[in-house]
Scaffold this motif. Sequence first.
Motif, PDB file in Angstrom:
ATOM      1  N   GLU A   5      27.435   1.091 -11.557  1.00  0.00           N
ATOM      2  CA  GLU A   5      26.618   0.107 -12.268  1.00  0.00           C
ATOM      3  C   GLU A   5      25.598   0.728 -13.226  1.00  0.00           C
ATOM      4  O   GLU A   5      25.242   0.123 -14.239  1.00  0.00           O
ATOM      5  CB  GLU A   5      25.871  -0.768 -11.250  1.00  0.00           C
ATOM      6  N   ILE A   6      25.098   1.919 -12.903  1.00  0.00           N
ATOM      7  CA  ILE A   6      24.051   2.545 -13.709  1.00  0.00           C
ATOM      8  C   ILE A   6      24.674   3.341 -14.849  1.00  0.00           C
ATOM      9  O   ILE A   6      25.666   4.046 -14.657  1.00  0.00           O
ATOM     10  CB  ILE A   6      23.180   3.473 -12.840  1.00  0.00           C
ATOM     11  N   ILE A   7      24.105   3.216 -16.021  1.00  0.00           N
ATOM     12  CA  ILE A   7      24.625   3.954 -17.174  1.00  0.00           C
ATOM     13  C   ILE A   7      24.426   5.450 -16.968  1.00  0.00           C
ATOM     14  O   ILE A   7      23.551   5.880 -16.214  1.00  0.00           O
ATOM     15  CB  ILE A   7      23.926   3.521 -18.483  1.00  0.00           C
ATOM     16  N   ALA A   8      25.226   6.253 -17.655  1.00  0.00           N
ATOM     17  CA  ALA A   8      25.047   7.700 -17.609  1.00  0.00           C
ATOM     18  C   ALA A   8      23.655   8.046 -18.129  1.00  0.00           C
ATOM     19  O   ALA A   8      23.253   7.590 -19.207  1.00  0.00           O
ATOM     20  CB  ALA A   8      26.111   8.389 -18.455  1.00  0.00           C
ATOM     21  N   GLY A   9      22.912   8.796 -17.353  1.00  0.00           N
ATOM     22  CA  GLY A   9      21.549   9.133 -17.748  1.00  0.00           C
ATOM     23  C   GLY A   9      20.519   8.131 -17.299  1.00  0.00           C
ATOM     24  O   GLY A   9      19.334   8.289 -17.583  1.00  0.00           O
ATOM     25  N   GLY A  10      20.956   7.064 -16.608  1.00  0.00           N
ATOM     26  CA  GLY A  10      20.012   6.089 -16.076  1.00  0.00           C
ATOM     27  C   GLY A  10      19.258   6.659 -14.893  1.00  0.00           C
ATOM     28  O   GLY A  10      19.430   7.815 -14.517  1.00  0.00           O
ATOM     29  N   MET A  11      18.421   5.834 -14.277  1.00  0.00           N
ATOM     30  CA  MET A  11      17.570   6.331 -13.197  1.00  0.00           C
ATOM     31  C   MET A  11      17.574   5.366 -12.030  1.00  0.00           C
ATOM     32  O   MET A  11      17.673   4.140 -12.208  1.00  0.00           O
ATOM     33  CB  MET A  11      16.140   6.538 -13.710  1.00  0.00           C
ATOM     34  N   MET A  12      17.464   5.931 -10.825  1.00  0.00           N
ATOM     35  CA  MET A  12      17.344   5.124  -9.617  1.00  0.00           C
ATOM     36  C   MET A  12      16.198   5.662  -8.771  1.00  0.00           C
ATOM     37  O   MET A  12      16.087   6.868  -8.546  1.00  0.00           O
ATOM     38  CB  MET A  12      18.643   5.146  -8.810  1.00  0.00           C
ATOM     39  N   VAL A  13      15.333   4.766  -8.311  1.00  0.00           N
ATOM     40  CA  VAL A  13      14.214   5.123  -7.456  1.00  0.00           C
ATOM     41  C   VAL A  13      14.373   4.389  -6.131  1.00  0.00           C
ATOM     42  O   VAL A  13      14.457   3.157  -6.097  1.00  0.00           O
ATOM     43  CB  VAL A  13      12.866   4.748  -8.101  1.00  0.00           C
ATOM     44  N   LEU A  14      14.438   5.149  -5.030  1.00  0.00           N
ATOM     45  CA  LEU A  14      14.572   4.574  -3.699  1.00  0.00           C
ATOM     46  C   LEU A  14      13.355   4.961  -2.873  1.00  0.00           C
ATOM     47  O   LEU A  14      13.088   6.139  -2.669  1.00  0.00           O
ATOM     48  CB  LEU A  14      15.842   5.085  -3.005  1.00  0.00           C
ATOM     49  N   ILE A  15      12.619   3.976  -2.425  1.00  0.00           N
ATOM     50  CA  ILE A  15      11.494   4.201  -1.518  1.00  0.00           C
ATOM     51  C   ILE A  15      11.955   3.756  -0.139  1.00  0.00           C
ATOM     52  O   ILE A  15      12.286   2.591   0.066  1.00  0.00           O
ATOM     53  CB  ILE A  15      10.251   3.404  -1.948  1.00  0.00           C
TER      54      ILE A  15
ATOM     55  N   GLU B 248       0.824  -1.205   0.000  1.00  0.00           N
ATOM     56  CA  GLU B 248       0.000   0.000   0.000  1.00  0.00           C
ATOM     57  C   GLU B 248       0.864   1.263   0.000  1.00  0.00           C
ATOM     58  O   GLU B 248       0.548   2.255  -0.661  1.00  0.00           O
ATOM     59  CB  GLU B 248      -0.929   0.001   1.220  1.00  0.00           C
ATOM     60  N   ALA B 249       1.969   1.212   0.749  1.00  0.00           N
ATOM     61  CA  ALA B 249       2.862   2.369   0.796  1.00  0.00           C
ATOM     62  C   ALA B 249       3.496   2.622  -0.574  1.00  0.00           C
ATOM     63  O   ALA B 249       3.692   3.772  -0.987  1.00  0.00           O
ATOM     64  CB  ALA B 249       3.939   2.154   1.848  1.00  0.00           C
ATOM     65  N   SER B 250       3.830   1.546  -1.290  1.00  0.00           N
ATOM     66  CA  SER B 250       4.383   1.699  -2.640  1.00  0.00           C
ATOM     67  C   SER B 250       3.351   2.300  -3.587  1.00  0.00           C
ATOM     68  O   SER B 250       3.687   3.090  -4.477  1.00  0.00           O
ATOM     69  CB  SER B 250       4.852   0.341  -3.175  1.00  0.00           C
ATOM     70  N   ASN B 251       2.087   1.928  -3.398  1.00  0.00           N
ATOM     71  CA  ASN B 251       1.035   2.490  -4.240  1.00  0.00           C
ATOM     72  C   ASN B 251       0.903   3.995  -4.048  1.00  0.00           C
ATOM     73  O   ASN B 251       0.529   4.722  -4.976  1.00  0.00           O
ATOM     74  CB  ASN B 251      -0.305   1.809  -3.936  1.00  0.00           C
ATOM     75  N   VAL B 252       1.216   4.465  -2.844  1.00  0.00           N
ATOM     76  CA  VAL B 252       1.116   5.896  -2.557  1.00  0.00           C
ATOM     77  C   VAL B 252       2.066   6.695  -3.439  1.00  0.00           C
ATOM     78  O   VAL B 252       1.740   7.801  -3.876  1.00  0.00           O
ATOM     79  CB  VAL B 252       1.407   6.160  -1.063  1.00  0.00           C
ATOM     80  N   VAL B 253       3.252   6.142  -3.697  1.00  0.00           N
ATOM     81  CA  VAL B 253       4.261   6.879  -4.478  1.00  0.00           C
ATOM     82  C   VAL B 253       4.295   6.441  -5.945  1.00  0.00           C
ATOM     83  O   VAL B 253       5.151   6.900  -6.700  1.00  0.00           O
ATOM     84  CB  VAL B 253       5.667   6.713  -3.851  1.00  0.00           C
ATOM     85  N   LYS B 254       3.381   5.596  -6.345  1.00  0.00           N
ATOM     86  CA  LYS B 254       3.376   5.079  -7.711  1.00  0.00           C
ATOM     87  C   LYS B 254       3.316   6.199  -8.738  1.00  0.00           C
ATOM     88  O   LYS B 254       4.088   6.200  -9.718  1.00  0.00           O
ATOM     89  CB  LYS B 254       2.189   4.132  -7.902  1.00  0.00           C
ATOM     90  N   GLU B 255       2.439   7.160  -8.551  1.00  0.00           N
ATOM     91  CA  GLU B 255       2.302   8.240  -9.521  1.00  0.00           C
ATOM     92  C   GLU B 255       3.548   9.114  -9.566  1.00  0.00           C
ATOM     93  O   GLU B 255       3.903   9.649 -10.620  1.00  0.00           O
ATOM     94  CB  GLU B 255       1.066   9.081  -9.201  1.00  0.00           C
ATOM     95  N   MET B 256       4.238   9.276  -8.434  1.00  0.00           N
ATOM     96  CA  MET B 256       5.483  10.035  -8.411  1.00  0.00           C
ATOM     97  C   MET B 256       6.546   9.345  -9.261  1.00  0.00           C
ATOM     98  O   MET B 256       7.293   9.986 -10.004  1.00  0.00           O
ATOM     99  CB  MET B 256       5.974  10.185  -6.974  1.00  0.00           C
ATOM    100  N   ILE B 257       6.604   8.013  -9.143  1.00  0.00           N
ATOM    101  CA  ILE B 257       7.572   7.244  -9.932  1.00  0.00           C
ATOM    102  C   ILE B 257       7.228   7.339 -11.417  1.00  0.00           C
ATOM    103  O   ILE B 257       8.109   7.558 -12.264  1.00  0.00           O
ATOM    104  CB  ILE B 257       7.600   5.780  -9.469  1.00  0.00           C
ATOM    105  N   ASN B 258       5.955   7.186 -11.736  1.00  0.00           N
ATOM    106  CA  ASN B 258       5.530   7.266 -13.129  1.00  0.00           C
ATOM    107  C   ASN B 258       5.873   8.628 -13.736  1.00  0.00           C
ATOM    108  O   ASN B 258       6.344   8.718 -14.878  1.00  0.00           O
ATOM    109  CB  ASN B 258       4.026   7.023 -13.234  1.00  0.00           C
ATOM    110  N   LYS B 259       5.656   9.680 -12.958  1.00  0.00           N
ATOM    111  CA  LYS B 259       5.945  11.027 -13.433  1.00  0.00           C
ATOM    112  C   LYS B 259       7.443  11.209 -13.658  1.00  0.00           C
ATOM    113  O   LYS B 259       7.868  11.814 -14.660  1.00  0.00           O
ATOM    114  CB  LYS B 259       5.436  12.052 -12.423  1.00  0.00           C
ATOM    115  N   ALA B 260       8.263  10.688 -12.739  1.00  0.00           N
ATOM    116  CA  ALA B 260       9.713  10.814 -12.875  1.00  0.00           C
ATOM    117  C   ALA B 260      10.212  10.099 -14.123  1.00  0.00           C
ATOM    118  O   ALA B 260      11.057  10.622 -14.861  1.00  0.00           O
ATOM    119  CB  ALA B 260      10.399  10.253 -11.634  1.00  0.00           C
ATOM    120  N   ILE B 261       9.697   8.899 -14.384  1.00  0.00           N
ATOM    121  CA  ILE B 261      10.101   8.148 -15.574  1.00  0.00           C
ATOM    122  C   ILE B 261       9.675   8.899 -16.832  1.00  0.00           C
ATOM    123  O   ILE B 261      10.441   9.065 -17.784  1.00  0.00           O
ATOM    124  CB  ILE B 261       9.494   6.735 -15.557  1.00  0.00           C
ATOM    125  N   THR B 262       8.433   9.372 -16.837  1.00  0.00           N
ATOM    126  CA  THR B 262       7.900  10.070 -18.003  1.00  0.00           C
ATOM    127  C   THR B 262       8.687  11.335 -18.319  1.00  0.00           C
ATOM    128  O   THR B 262       8.964  11.639 -19.488  1.00  0.00           O
ATOM    129  CB  THR B 262       6.417  10.421 -17.768  1.00  0.00           C
TER     130      THR B 262
END
Length: 271
Positions: A202-212, A26-40
């Motif tokens: 490990e992450i490519i230049a311009g890659g993304m990391m999401v930490l909850i 449920e806590a992950s669902n709370v930030v789901k839209e934030m993650i989607n927006k960041a990726i977009t």
Amino acid sequence: MMTGSFPMNGGYGTYSYAKNSQYQREASNVVKEMINKAITEKFDVKNKIATSRTIRIADLGCSVGPNTFIAMQNVIAVVEKKYYSQVLPSEKLEFQVFFNDHISNDFNTLFTSLPVDRQYFVTGVPGSFYELLFPSSSLHFVHSAYALHWLSKVPEKLLDKNSPAWNKGKIHYIGASDEVRNAYAAQFEKDMENFLNARSKEIIAGGMMVLIMVGLLDDFQPSETSTGVTFNFLESSLMDMVNGGLINGAQVDLFNFPIYVACPKEMTMLI
């Protein structure tokens, strides 16, 4: 670096993580839209995908599911939507998902419960995420949810009877001395430095990391949180058992939860 191993309960039993992780879901669902927006808005699908058109995603601290499967499917769906709308709708993307957790994690349960309709290749990566886990510049996206509050080990000063941080009769830094809390904070700082250094390779230049992460409001007392109340009750129960002769007091003295909850100020400083 020697690390402790604190895997979640495996299997599908009454006390398994699979049956007792609704709060995290449920806590992950709370930030789901934030993650989607960041990726977009920020994930570069045009220039950061190899010629093989394979996106490599890692979930660090995946446990046994089902939360990790839900999170990975969400990431993949948003990346696909952005790619097909901005690049070449006719070019099919492929995804490889790396599921990482402690060596003692129940990977058998993880793999036997994989979604049958998944549209990604699967790899298990056992090991501590406080160390290097992948080749240099090999990951496009890193995800970790509710795992980084676990320290790599109990701070050593807590186990030294001659140290000011000797945590006699207590099981955590909540309600303990400043020396104990400082020992926890120092271990967290060291662990986060190792974590961020490893991911930077490990992450490519311009890659993304999401930490909850589990967090604490700035200047908020840990004892005022639900976690603090829980730890205090458990500590009190253990001491009652000591006083009743059910367990040895020395066992409680040597038992400390390897958990630290940081506040935004701390994370900002560390990053």
